[in-house]
Design an enzyme around this catalytic site. Structure first.
Site, PDB file in Angstrom:
ATOM      1  N   GLU A   4       0.816  -1.221   0.000  1.00  0.00           N
ATOM      2  CA  GLU A   4       0.000   0.000   0.000  1.00  0.00           C
ATOM      3  C   GLU A   4       0.851   1.272   0.000  1.00  0.00           C
ATOM      4  O   GLU A   4       0.333   2.370  -0.268  1.00  0.00           O
ATOM      5  CB  GLU A   4      -0.909   0.012   1.238  1.00  0.00           C
ATOM      6  CG  GLU A   4      -1.989  -1.056   1.243  1.00  0.00           C
ATOM      7  CD  GLU A   4      -3.107  -0.780   0.256  1.00  0.00           C
ATOM      8  OE1 GLU A   4      -3.104   0.310  -0.355  1.00  0.00           O
ATOM      9  OE2 GLU A   4      -3.981  -1.649   0.089  1.00  0.00           O
TER      10      GLU A   4
ATOM     11  N   GLU B 275       7.517 -21.419   8.370  1.00  0.00           N
ATOM     12  CA  GLU B 275       7.895 -20.621   9.532  1.00  0.00           C
ATOM     13  C   GLU B 275       8.945 -21.315  10.404  1.00  0.00           C
ATOM     14  O   GLU B 275       9.567 -20.681  11.250  1.00  0.00           O
ATOM     15  CB  GLU B 275       6.677 -20.271  10.379  1.00  0.00           C
ATOM     16  CG  GLU B 275       6.131 -21.371  11.241  1.00  0.00           C
ATOM     17  CD  GLU B 275       5.053 -20.858  12.194  1.00  0.00           C
ATOM     18  OE1 GLU B 275       5.254 -21.001  13.400  1.00  0.00           O
ATOM     19  OE2 GLU B 275       4.032 -20.319  11.741  1.00  0.00           O
TER      20      GLU B 275
END
Length: 306
Positions: free
Chosen positions: A83, A114
């Site tokens: 963004e 992860e």
């Protein structure tokens, strides 16, 4: 790792009979529990602000802000990074979101990623991380090895390591110079950290990127003056930004923006300092992109020149 000791993994007694609740009761309970997220974020505001200041300082010096994470945490980092170019007019390389498991994991879960500390290092190495950069590793539990590997590598090259977690005393915090810990507690659906923990993470990332960009001169008042008017909605927003900043009509704003090459920041300086596009751009460059400073500089020069 004793996962049972993590508050984000606990069972919430308020939702013990979740499977027997109608949808409205579930939504009401979730809404009530979400209210506690605000306080969890509030107590971490000094660390969030410190991260934003450090990010602004490093970006101004040619560095970059990296978000790294796995699962929901990684996706939120990529979202915030993506963004920044349209909102603040920065290069896509200025704020970079890195997802454990790569871009494919944005849509299709690769939760095992992860656990790979080496991958955390390798992903940053592939972006040629350097001492000018800042790395925010995001892990709701604070235990993701991918994030630990990323922060270890960040420290090794002299980059600034930050941990963002939703547990107190998180393992990941031991590898950071700033530890943003927002203890959101047990989820309504036990262990589903895309819920309260995800909300807290989104709020904190909003603050880090917005505060950093404002500190870099990307706002005038509360106006998004570096917006990139790349579609109809954003072009209309650019018109309204110039109208409000300059207190002029929409036709005047459109004409001014056209003369400014479509750049709202340049248009505002042109109008408020009474100058042309070239002089406005030069003043902005000398002012580091700060509109108020650029306007003041032009007016002082005009006054000195009589």
């Amino acid at each position: 790792m004793n996962y049972q000791a993590l508050s984000t993994e606990e069972s919430n007694p308020k939702s013990e009979f979740l499977d027997q609740m109608p949808a409205l009761e579930i939504a009401t309970l979730m809404n009530t529990l979400d209210a506690t997220v605000i306080e969890a974020v509030r107590q971490a505001l000094p660390q969030i602000a410190g991260t934003a200041e450090e990010a602004a300082r490093r970006i101004a010096a040619g560095g970059r802000l990296f978000y790294v994470g796995a699962g929901t945490s990684g996706r939120l980092g990529v979202l915030d990074a993506s963004e920044c170019p349209p909102t603040f007019g920065v290069s896509p390389e200025t704020v970079v979101g890195i997802m454990a498991g790569g871009n494919a994991a944005l849509r299709n879960a690769a939760e095992g990623a992860e656990d790979d500390a080496a991958m955390g290092e390798e992903d940053l190495r592939s972006h040629m991380l350097c001492s000018r950069d800042i790395v925010v590793a995001i892990s709701a539990s604070g235990s993701a090895q991918y994030c630990i590997g990323a922060l270890q590598y960040a420290a090794a090259v002299g980059a600034f390591p930050v941990a963002m977690c939703c547990n107190s005393g998180a393992l990941l915090s031991n590898y950071a110079r700033i530890a943003i810990e927002m203890p959101t507690g047990a989820e309504v659906l036990s262990g589903s950290t895309r819920l309260k923990a995800g909300t807290a993470t989104k709020l904190a990332l909003n603050m880090v990127s917005t505060a950093a960009m404002v500190r870099l001169g990307k706002a005038y008042g509360n106006l998004m003056v570096d917006v990139q008017p790349s579609n109809a909605k954003l072009r209309n927003r650019a018109h309204r930004i110039v109208m409000k900043a300059c207190k002029i009509t929409e036709p005047e704003a459109k004409a001014l923006l056209q003369a400014a090459g479509g750049n709202p920041k340049r248009a505002i300086v042109m109008k408020l300092a009474g100058t042309n596009a070239g002089a406005a751009e030069q003043a902005l460059e000398q002012a580091g992109g700060f509109v108020r400073t650029a306007i003041k500089k032009i007016k002082e020069e005009d006054s000195a020149n009589g």
